[in-house]
Design a protein around this motif. Structure first.
Motif, PDB file in Angstrom:
ATOM      1  N   PRO A 157      18.061   7.956  -7.352  1.00 26.85           N
ATOM      2  CA  PRO A 157      16.699   7.587  -7.779  1.00 26.85           C
ATOM      3  C   PRO A 157      16.505   6.102  -8.095  1.00 26.85           C
ATOM      4  N   ASP A 158      17.571   5.397  -8.461  1.00 23.77           N
ATOM      5  CA  ASP A 158      17.422   3.982  -8.817  1.00 23.77           C
ATOM      6  C   ASP A 158      17.845   3.033  -7.688  1.00 23.77           C
ATOM      7  N   ASP A 159      18.031   3.553  -6.484  1.00 22.63           N
ATOM      8  CA  ASP A 159      18.397   2.699  -5.360  1.00 22.63           C
ATOM      9  C   ASP A 159      17.305   1.674  -5.066  1.00 22.63           C
ATOM     10  N   ILE A 160      17.748   0.536  -4.552  1.00 21.90           N
ATOM     11  CA  ILE A 160      16.830  -0.488  -4.052  1.00 21.90           C
ATOM     12  C   ILE A 160      17.019  -0.536  -2.540  1.00 21.90           C
ATOM     13  N   LEU A 161      15.955  -0.225  -1.812  1.00 21.30           N
ATOM     14  CA  LEU A 161      15.997  -0.201  -0.356  1.00 21.30           C
ATOM     15  C   LEU A 161      15.632  -1.592   0.143  1.00 21.30           C
ATOM     16  N   LEU A 162      16.577  -2.263   0.765  1.00 26.56           N
ATOM     17  CA  LEU A 162      16.429  -3.668   1.155  1.00 26.56           C
ATOM     18  C   LEU A 162      16.184  -3.790   2.653  1.00 26.56           C
ATOM     19  N   GLY A 164      13.940  13.973  -5.083  1.00 24.78           N
ATOM     20  CA  GLY A 164      12.900  14.722  -5.788  1.00 24.78           C
ATOM     21  C   GLY A 164      11.816  13.839  -6.354  1.00 24.78           C
ATOM     22  N   GLY A 165      11.671  12.634  -5.830  1.00 21.77           N
ATOM     23  CA  GLY A 165      10.736  11.685  -6.385  1.00 21.77           C
ATOM     24  C   GLY A 165       9.396  11.608  -5.669  1.00 21.77           C
ATOM     25  N   LEU A 184       9.505   5.254   6.577  1.00 18.20           N
ATOM     26  CA  LEU A 184      10.494   6.280   6.902  1.00 18.20           C
ATOM     27  C   LEU A 184      11.602   6.317   5.856  1.00 18.20           C
ATOM     28  N   ALA A 185      12.088   5.146   5.476  1.00 15.33           N
ATOM     29  CA  ALA A 185      13.184   5.052   4.514  1.00 15.33           C
ATOM     30  C   ALA A 185      12.777   5.572   3.138  1.00 15.33           C
ATOM     31  N   LEU A 186      11.651   5.111   2.643  1.00 22.75           N
ATOM     32  CA  LEU A 186      11.212   5.522   1.314  1.00 22.75           C
ATOM     33  C   LEU A 186      10.913   7.018   1.278  1.00 22.75           C
ATOM     34  N   GLY A 187      10.282   7.531   2.328  1.00 26.45           N
ATOM     35  CA  GLY A 187       9.999   8.960   2.382  1.00 26.45           C
ATOM     36  C   GLY A 187      11.262   9.794   2.291  1.00 26.45           C
ATOM     37  N   ARG A 200       0.843  -1.208   0.000  1.00 21.42           N
ATOM     38  CA  ARG A 200       0.000   0.000   0.000  1.00 21.42           C
ATOM     39  C   ARG A 200       0.871   1.249   0.000  1.00 21.42           C
ATOM     40  N   LEU A 201       1.909   1.279   0.824  1.00 16.50           N
ATOM     41  CA  LEU A 201       2.850   2.391   0.856  1.00 16.50           C
ATOM     42  C   LEU A 201       3.425   2.654  -0.532  1.00 16.50           C
ATOM     43  N   CYS A 202       3.906   1.599  -1.175  1.00 17.15           N
ATOM     44  CA  CYS A 202       4.561   1.759  -2.470  1.00 17.15           C
ATOM     45  C   CYS A 202       3.580   2.150  -3.563  1.00 17.15           C
ATOM     46  N   ALA A 203       2.346   1.694  -3.470  1.00 16.50           N
ATOM     47  CA  ALA A 203       1.320   2.136  -4.421  1.00 16.50           C
ATOM     48  C   ALA A 203       1.121   3.638  -4.298  1.00 16.50           C
ATOM     49  N   CYS A 204       1.089   4.128  -3.082  1.00 15.79           N
ATOM     50  CA  CYS A 204       0.872   5.562  -2.851  1.00 15.79           C
ATOM     51  C   CYS A 204       2.075   6.406  -3.248  1.00 15.79           C
ATOM     52  N   MET A 205       3.278   5.863  -3.093  1.00 15.28           N
ATOM     53  CA  MET A 205       4.494   6.637  -3.328  1.00 15.28           C
ATOM     54  C   MET A 205       5.134   6.390  -4.699  1.00 15.28           C
ATOM     55  N   GLY A 206       4.618   5.422  -5.448  1.00 13.28           N
ATOM     56  CA  GLY A 206       5.144   5.171  -6.789  1.00 13.28           C
ATOM     57  C   GLY A 206       6.411   4.346  -6.829  1.00 13.28           C
TER      58      GLY A 206
END
Length: 150
Positions: A92-97, A146-147, A136-139, A19-25
């Protein structure tokens, strides 16, 4: 930007991250095995209809996931570092694991990561909820790059 969950164990956490990722793209990578059946209704209940608005890729294991990383950096969120997630420069292309709820990641997975960062918290507590940590991390990562959506 992508969020990757290494062997997640709790369906409700995965649903909240979807749900978080749907909202944040952001896209989501699920690295198996998972601690629940993928068709578990708890995932859909937590993600609700947002699950239809997020790109989800399931991987048979960490090696299969690594084949999809390309030139992106793997940024591991862990309690085993002193590097603050708020002082780290994201791309911008980082993968947060994020590791599994009960045990984090294996030493081999940790070694494969390009960076290790920690969400600061009070020293008398052990860790945050997986979905809260991901938010918190994605935000912060999207704020820096700038994403952030509209």
């Amino acid at each position: 930007m992508r969020i990757a969950l290494f062997e997640p164990e709790i369906a409700g956490n995965v649903g909240a991250v979807l749900r978080l990722c749907a909202c944040m793209g952001a896209a989501v990578d699920l690295i198996e095995p998972m601690g629940f059946a993928w068709d578990d209704r708890r995932v859909r209940r937590t993600a609700m209809d947002y699950i239809d608005h997020v790109s989800v890729t399931r991987h048979a294991g960490f090696d299969a996931f690594l084949e999809t990383v390309g030139t992106a950096r793997l940024v591991l969120f862990t309690t085993k570092t002193d590097t603050s997630a708020y002082g780290f420069a994201y791309r911008p292309d980082d993968i947060l694991l994020f590791g599994k709820e009960s045990a984090g990641v294996t030493p081999a997975v940790s070694k494969a990561c390009h960076a290790h960062v920690r969400l600061p918290m009070r020293p008398e507590v052990r860790s945050m909820n997986l979905a809260t940590s991901a938010a918190l991390a994605l935000g912060e990562a999207l704020r820096q790059t700038g994403g952030l959506p509209g």
